[in-house]
Design a protein around this motif. Sequence first.
Motif, PDB file in Angstrom:
ATOM      1  N   SER A  80       0.917  -1.428   0.087  1.00 31.18           N
ATOM      2  CA  SER A  80       0.112  -0.147  -0.114  1.00 31.18           C
ATOM      3  C   SER A  80       0.954   1.245   0.003  1.00 31.18           C
ATOM      4  CB  SER A  80      -0.798  -0.023   1.137  1.00 31.18           C
ATOM      5  OG  SER A  80      -1.887   1.244   1.115  1.00 31.18           O
TER       6      SER A  80
ATOM      7  N   VAL B 188      -5.264  10.713  -3.524  1.00 28.67           N
ATOM      8  CA  VAL B 188      -4.768   9.038  -3.392  1.00 28.67           C
ATOM      9  C   VAL B 188      -5.144   8.678  -2.026  1.00 28.67           C
ATOM     10  CG1 VAL B 188      -2.907   7.885  -3.681  1.00 28.67           C
ATOM     11  CG2 VAL B 188      -2.836   9.800  -4.995  1.00 28.67           C
TER      12      VAL B 188
ATOM     13  N   ALA C 298      -5.881   5.102   0.358  1.00 28.03           N
ATOM     14  CA  ALA C 298      -5.514   3.759   0.574  1.00 28.03           C
ATOM     15  C   ALA C 298      -6.914   3.120   1.219  1.00 28.03           C
ATOM     16  CB  ALA C 298      -4.234   3.315   1.495  1.00 28.03           C
TER      17      ALA C 298
ATOM     18  N   VAL D 264       0.754   4.017  -3.088  1.00 30.90           N
ATOM     19  CA  VAL D 264       0.344   5.597  -2.871  1.00 30.90           C
ATOM     20  C   VAL D 264       1.431   6.354  -3.254  1.00 30.90           C
ATOM     21  CG1 VAL D 264       0.004   7.184  -1.127  1.00 30.90           C
ATOM     22  CG2 VAL D 264      -1.330   4.827  -0.757  1.00 30.90           C
TER      23      VAL D 264
ATOM     24  N   LYS E 171       1.011   9.088  -6.434  1.00 24.86           N
ATOM     25  CA  LYS E 171       1.268  10.596  -6.299  1.00 24.86           C
ATOM     26  C   LYS E 171       2.399  11.028  -7.020  1.00 24.86           C
ATOM     27  CE  LYS E 171      -0.165  11.025  -1.459  1.00 24.86           C
ATOM     28  NZ  LYS E 171       0.148  11.111   0.157  1.00 24.86           N
TER      29      LYS E 171
ATOM     30  N   VAL F  35      -5.782   1.088  -3.741  1.00 24.51           N
ATOM     31  CA  VAL F  35      -5.514   2.295  -3.669  1.00 24.51           C
ATOM     32  C   VAL F  35      -6.546   3.108  -4.803  1.00 24.51           C
ATOM     33  CG1 VAL F  35      -3.856   4.369  -3.960  1.00 24.51           C
ATOM     34  CG2 VAL F  35      -3.374   2.195  -2.729  1.00 24.51           C
TER      35      VAL F  35
END
Length: 289
Positions: A256, A271, A273, A260, A264, A284
């Motif tokens: 995760s 964004v 999770a 993420v 980004k 995500v």
Amino acid sequence: MQLRDLVSQFTARFSAAGIESAKADAQLLIAETLGITKGELSVLEITGREITEHELVKLNELALRREAREPLQHLTGRAYFRNLVLSVGPGVFVPRPETELIAQLAIDALRKCESSNPHPIGVDLATGSGAIALAMATEVPSATVHAVELSDEALVWTRENFARYQAEGAKAHLVQGDLADAFPQLNGQVDVLATNPPYIPVDMVPIYPEVHLHDPALALYSGADGLDAIRLCSQTGLRLLKSGGFFVVEHADIQSPSVVELLKNDGWTNVVAHQDLNQRFRAVSAVRP
């Protein structure tokens, strides 16, 4: 032999083989083979239904294959996913319950789109059995959903599933191809993109024999860190989605933070999770700027 005794026997055998869902597998295998529901099976256990010799031979053959850790869904030919009954077998990834989270996030996003766009467009990359795409198409009937799958072996099952739900009115369209360059005709037009791509590092062997022995490698492994396909999905999403479009991708629970960061860095906004029902980070989502 009575049905209740056979359920107990198969449960013990499957448990000894290391199958965590031993009783549920025993019940479902017997019910599917006898052409009854699990509820009907429970009633017949209570009333003392006898198993015929012919039934016992067939059931024992299937039980031996399950003990050898062949996936239950390969034995029954069916996998259940949300409101869908999907045909599956060798060559196609068997959909998992945790992927229902990704489908739900995509469905919710499509429904939000309906307020401003009465005919939203969805995309499913690396669709496999078609689980995510067909869930979107059947649960959001106003949507048109496009799905892409590369594998010849998987498509044997995918085409069957799409044909079944298309016949029931689902606006779902399937093509064979690579997720990296799929649907150029939809560039900048898609409202929601959902995907469950391969995400296991190539040098990591899954712990469950059902996975590493029977799920296709193309659906499992993706580069040294497991993120190669997710990187491609991110770029495809930026190409296909309109501004404000919604993207959601499944990943392994330990990935995760990496996913993420990846999204980004690619320029996605919002964004987020998401945890599955077991409180493990499994997806995500992001919004195209």
